[in-house]
Enzyme design. Structure first.
Site, PDB file in Angstrom:
ATOM      1  CG  HIS A   1      -1.853  -1.119   1.306  1.00 19.85           C
ATOM      2  ND1 HIS A   1      -1.798  -2.084   2.285  1.00 19.85           N
ATOM      3  CD2 HIS A   1      -2.890  -1.449   0.499  1.00 19.85           C
ATOM      4  CE1 HIS A   1      -2.757  -2.969   2.081  1.00 19.85           C
ATOM      5  NE2 HIS A   1      -3.432  -2.621   0.998  1.00 19.85           N
TER       6      HIS A   1
ATOM      7  CG  ASP B   1       1.691  -1.450   3.460  1.00 17.44           C
ATOM      8  OD1 ASP B   1       1.294  -1.402   4.636  1.00 17.44           O
ATOM      9  OD2 ASP B   1       1.082  -2.070   2.554  1.00 17.44           O
TER      10      ASP B   1
END
Ligand SMILES: [Mn+2]
Length: 344
Positions: free
Chosen positions: A48, A51
């Site tokens: 993501h 992330d």
């Protein structure tokens, strides 16, 4: 030795919190996860945007790129690639009523900002894929949004991403519901329709998650096959799911081994991975799992996927042909069950 290269997202290793209860395991630091992914034999990591770049909303465009370069260096250290970056729009206070389809113009602009930043991060990580899981794109109250206007807004948003970067590929990961009640883009068929309506269909494809197909009442192997027939299966999230309920992200193959076999079989038969596509896992450990077993569901998923690959390789196509010609589907079905039970 598998023909496939496998990928995994850092969220696959998580603390066990759910909607009804707190964490049951320790949080594991990002670098420790990456090191372990390499040890387990994964080739790539799924991201993501946040992330890769935590706190992304509070950083400038240049700061975001600099943070992404640090992640690239970390991946290089462990010999891993980045597979894709997915803007995590569903967690943000700006996207309570959706991102690309929000009724609020400011929210839609925020969704585009995060999408452009995701493309920047992908470029820094050396990957050319953006995944859109359209978690909150649809309606909770059917009369709040026009499905026509919402669908057009999704196409416009993708067109803007295609304009922003001439090399980037957009992969839609369809899901029929949860957390949204009625999704706008629920199946791979919807994805193909949206792809065709964008300004460059050659750069808009799909990522099929097994559990999402099952939630739509469809067989994942047929969703995979449909996308492959169109040359547009650019990612998969293999996992399993017990019926039509909440999205379980179970270990691949543990609920329906035959369905799992047919997913691997269609990938093997049609040369999935030959253009660098990864076999991605999206699996969650059970809440009861202890911290020291945080990776067991990943190891088990890999083991089952590889074992089914071996079964697919041994599949007796001449026997299958004979059965089809003589219309003895009972014999073919029993052959498949024997194969899966280790009796063939
Ligand atoms: Mn899922």
């Amino acid at each position: 030795m598998s023909r496939f290269q496998f990928s995994v997202g850092p969220w696959n290793v998580h603390s066990g919190a759910d909607s009804y209860g707190p964490a049951t395991r320790d949080e594991i630091p990002f670098e420790e996860k990456v090191k372990k992914f390499a040890e387990l034999g994964f080739s790539a990591v799924q991201f993501h945007d946040d992330d890769a770049v935590p706190n992304i909303n509070n950083l400038s465009e240049e700061e975001i790129k600099a943070e992404a370069r640090k992640v690239k260096a970390l991946l290089d250290r462990y010999g891993l690639k980045a597979e894709f970056v997915a803007p995590r729009l569903w967690m943000d206070p700006h996207t309570i009523d959706g991102g690309y389809m929000s009724s609020c113009e400011k929210d839609r602009e925020f969704a585009m900002w995060r999408s452009y930043r995701s493309i920047d991060i992908a470029n820094e990580l050396g990957c050319d894929k953006i995944v859109l899981w359209l978690a909150r794109e649809g309606t909770l109250c059917a009369e709040t949004k026009s499905p026509v206007e919402s669908t057009r807004r999704l196409i416009e948003a993708i067109d803007k991403m295609l304009d922003y970067d001439k090399k980037i590929k957009i992969l839609i990961e369809p899901k029929p519901n949860e957390p949204i009640d009625r999704s706008i883009c629920g199946t791979i068929g919807h994805v193909m329709g949206v792809s065709a309506a964008t300004k460059d269909p050659s750069r808009v494809g799909g990522l099929l998650e097994s559990a999402h197909a099952i939630l739509a009442g469809l067989d994942p192997s047929h969703e995979i096959g449909f996308a492959m027939a169109m040359g547009k299966l650019w990612g998969v999230h293999l996992n399993d799911q017990n019926g039509i309920k909440f999205d379980q992200d179970k270990t691949f193959g543990v609920e329906n081994l035959r369905q799992a076999f047919n997913q691997i079989k269609v990938l093997v038969e049609n040369g999935y991975g030959k253009n660098g596509e990864y076999v991605g896992l999206d699996v969650k450990a059970m809440r009861t799992t202890k911290t020291e077993d945080s990776y067991k569901h990943l190891e088990n998923s890999l083991r089952i996927a590889k074992a089914l690959e071996e079964k697919a390789e041994r599949f007796d196509y001449s026997f299958q042909k004979k059965c089809v010609e003589s219309r003895d589907f009972e014999a073919l079905e029993m052959y498949v069950m024997d194969l899966l039970m280790g009796l063939k």
